[in-house]
Design a protein around this motif. Structure first.
Motif, short mmCIF file in Angstrom:
data_model
loop_
_atom_site.label_atom_id
_atom_site.label_comp_id
_atom_site.label_asym_id
_atom_site.label_seq_id
_atom_site.Cartn_x
_atom_site.Cartn_y
_atom_site.Cartn_z
N ILE A 172 28.57 62.34 20.14
CA ILE A 172 29.32 61.76 21.27
C ILE A 172 28.38 60.96 22.16
O ILE A 172 28.72 59.86 22.61
CB ILE A 172 30.06 62.86 22.06
CG1 ILE A 172 31.22 63.42 21.20
CG2 ILE A 172 30.57 62.34 23.39
CD1 ILE A 172 31.89 64.64 21.78
N ASP A 231 28.00 72.45 17.79
CA ASP A 231 28.11 71.91 19.15
C ASP A 231 27.02 70.87 19.42
O ASP A 231 27.28 69.84 20.04
CB ASP A 231 28.01 73.03 20.20
CG ASP A 231 29.26 73.91 20.22
OD1 ASP A 231 30.30 73.49 19.69
OD2 ASP A 231 29.17 75.01 20.78
N LEU A 252 28.93 61.99 13.42
CA LEU A 252 30.31 62.41 13.65
C LEU A 252 31.16 62.44 12.37
O LEU A 252 32.11 63.22 12.29
CB LEU A 252 30.97 61.51 14.69
CG LEU A 252 30.38 61.60 16.10
CD1 LEU A 252 31.01 60.56 17.02
CD2 LEU A 252 30.55 63.00 16.67
N LEU A 283 44.68 66.20 20.76
CA LEU A 283 43.76 65.44 21.60
C LEU A 283 44.51 64.27 22.24
O LEU A 283 44.98 63.36 21.55
CB LEU A 283 42.57 64.93 20.77
CG LEU A 283 41.44 64.27 21.55
CD1 LEU A 283 40.72 65.28 22.45
CD2 LEU A 283 40.44 63.64 20.59
N TYR A 340 38.50 61.42 16.53
CA TYR A 340 38.90 60.34 17.44
C TYR A 340 37.85 59.23 17.48
O TYR A 340 38.17 58.04 17.34
CB TYR A 340 39.14 60.91 18.84
CG TYR A 340 39.32 59.85 19.90
CD1 TYR A 340 40.46 59.06 19.93
CD2 TYR A 340 38.34 59.63 20.86
CE1 TYR A 340 40.62 58.08 20.88
CE2 TYR A 340 38.49 58.66 21.82
CZ TYR A 340 39.64 57.88 21.82
OH TYR A 340 39.79 56.90 22.78
N ARG A 341 36.60 59.60 17.62
CA ARG A 341 35.54 58.59 17.71
C ARG A 341 35.29 57.89 16.38
O ARG A 341 35.04 56.69 16.34
CB ARG A 341 34.27 59.23 18.28
CG ARG A 341 34.41 59.47 19.78
CD ARG A 341 33.35 60.40 20.34
NE ARG A 341 33.54 60.60 21.78
CZ ARG A 341 34.38 61.49 22.30
NH1 ARG A 341 35.12 62.26 21.52
NH2 ARG A 341 34.48 61.60 23.62
N GLU A 393 28.74 57.08 23.07
CA GLU A 393 28.83 56.60 24.46
C GLU A 393 27.75 55.56 24.77
O GLU A 393 27.98 54.64 25.56
CB GLU A 393 28.74 57.77 25.45
CG GLU A 393 29.87 58.78 25.34
CD GLU A 393 31.25 58.21 25.61
OE1 GLU A 393 31.38 57.31 26.46
OE2 GLU A 393 32.20 58.65 24.94
N PRO A 432 38.61 67.42 16.25
CA PRO A 432 39.34 66.31 16.84
C PRO A 432 38.48 65.30 17.62
O PRO A 432 38.72 64.09 17.51
CB PRO A 432 40.36 66.99 17.75
CG PRO A 432 40.55 68.34 17.14
CD PRO A 432 39.21 68.72 16.59
N ASP A 433 37.53 65.78 18.43
CA ASP A 433 36.69 64.85 19.20
C ASP A 433 35.90 63.93 18.27
O ASP A 433 35.69 62.75 18.58
CB ASP A 433 35.73 65.60 20.12
CG ASP A 433 36.43 66.18 21.34
OD1 ASP A 433 37.32 65.51 21.88
OD2 ASP A 433 36.08 67.31 21.73
N LEU A 492 27.89 67.66 17.52
CA LEU A 492 29.00 66.99 18.19
C LEU A 492 28.53 66.32 19.48
O LEU A 492 28.81 65.15 19.73
CB LEU A 492 30.13 67.98 18.48
CG LEU A 492 31.37 67.38 19.15
CD1 LEU A 492 32.01 66.30 18.27
CD2 LEU A 492 32.38 68.49 19.46
N SER A 493 27.77 67.06 20.27
CA SER A 493 27.24 66.51 21.52
C SER A 493 26.34 65.30 21.26
O SER A 493 26.45 64.28 21.94
CB SER A 493 26.47 67.61 22.26
OG SER A 493 25.92 67.10 23.44
N ALA A 496 43.49 63.78 14.67
CA ALA A 496 43.07 64.18 16.02
C ALA A 496 44.28 64.28 16.95
O ALA A 496 44.37 65.19 17.78
CB ALA A 496 42.04 63.21 16.57
#
Length: 147
Positions: A16, A9, A31, A75, A44-45, A20, A40-41, A12-13, A70
């Motif tokens: 992301i 987690d 990632l 997603l 996607y990125r 961003e 999936p998150d 991933l955080s 993803a």
């Protein structure tokens, strides 16, 4: 197991957040391993970065593969992204029928952009039989007045 999940987690955080804040090299480093693990998150990125050469060299095959995985995982943003790939022939062959399929999947999850694009496709008969009633229904669902 709990420690493993919290590390995942956290990675991933962090990935992301880097994405961003447009720190794409850092995001790609964080990632990419998660995308390979099937998250999936992350997929996607990674797909967005590979498609546009952000933090890595452009890689259409990686972009398509990661976006498709993803999308298949459910997603909505990836379903929308994959639909656009098929609609525009980016990173894969142009296939309006497959675009419609994936826009419908994303629209079912409430993505207004997918509803709107799907409405336009019905209005123009692009990838589907032209159907102005369906186009208007989709436009209304997307929040637009009847056309």
């Amino acid at each position: 197991m709990t420690e493993e999940i919290s590390d995942l987690d956290m990675a991933l955080s962090s990935g992301i957040t880097a994405f961003e804040y447009k720190q794409f090299s850092r995001a790609a480093g964080l990632l990419s391993p998660l995308a390979e693990q099937g998250i999936p998150d992350a997929q996607y990125r990674v797909a967005i970065m590979a498609q546009n050469g952000l933090g890595m060299l452009p890689n259409p095959l990686l972009a398509y593969t990661a976006m498709k995985r993803a999308a298949e995982a459910g997603l909505a943003l990836a379903q929308h992204g994959l639909a656009f790939m098929y609609m525009e022939g980016e990173c894969t062959d142009k296939n309006p029928e497959k675009a419609v399929h994936w826009f419908k999947k994303a629209a079912e999850q409430g993505l207004v952009g997918s509803l709107t694009t799907l409405a336009m496709m019905y209005e123009q008969g692009h990838g589907v039989e032209k159907d102005l009633d369906e186009a208007n229904r989709l436009y209304r669902l997307a929040g637009f007045d009847e056309r």
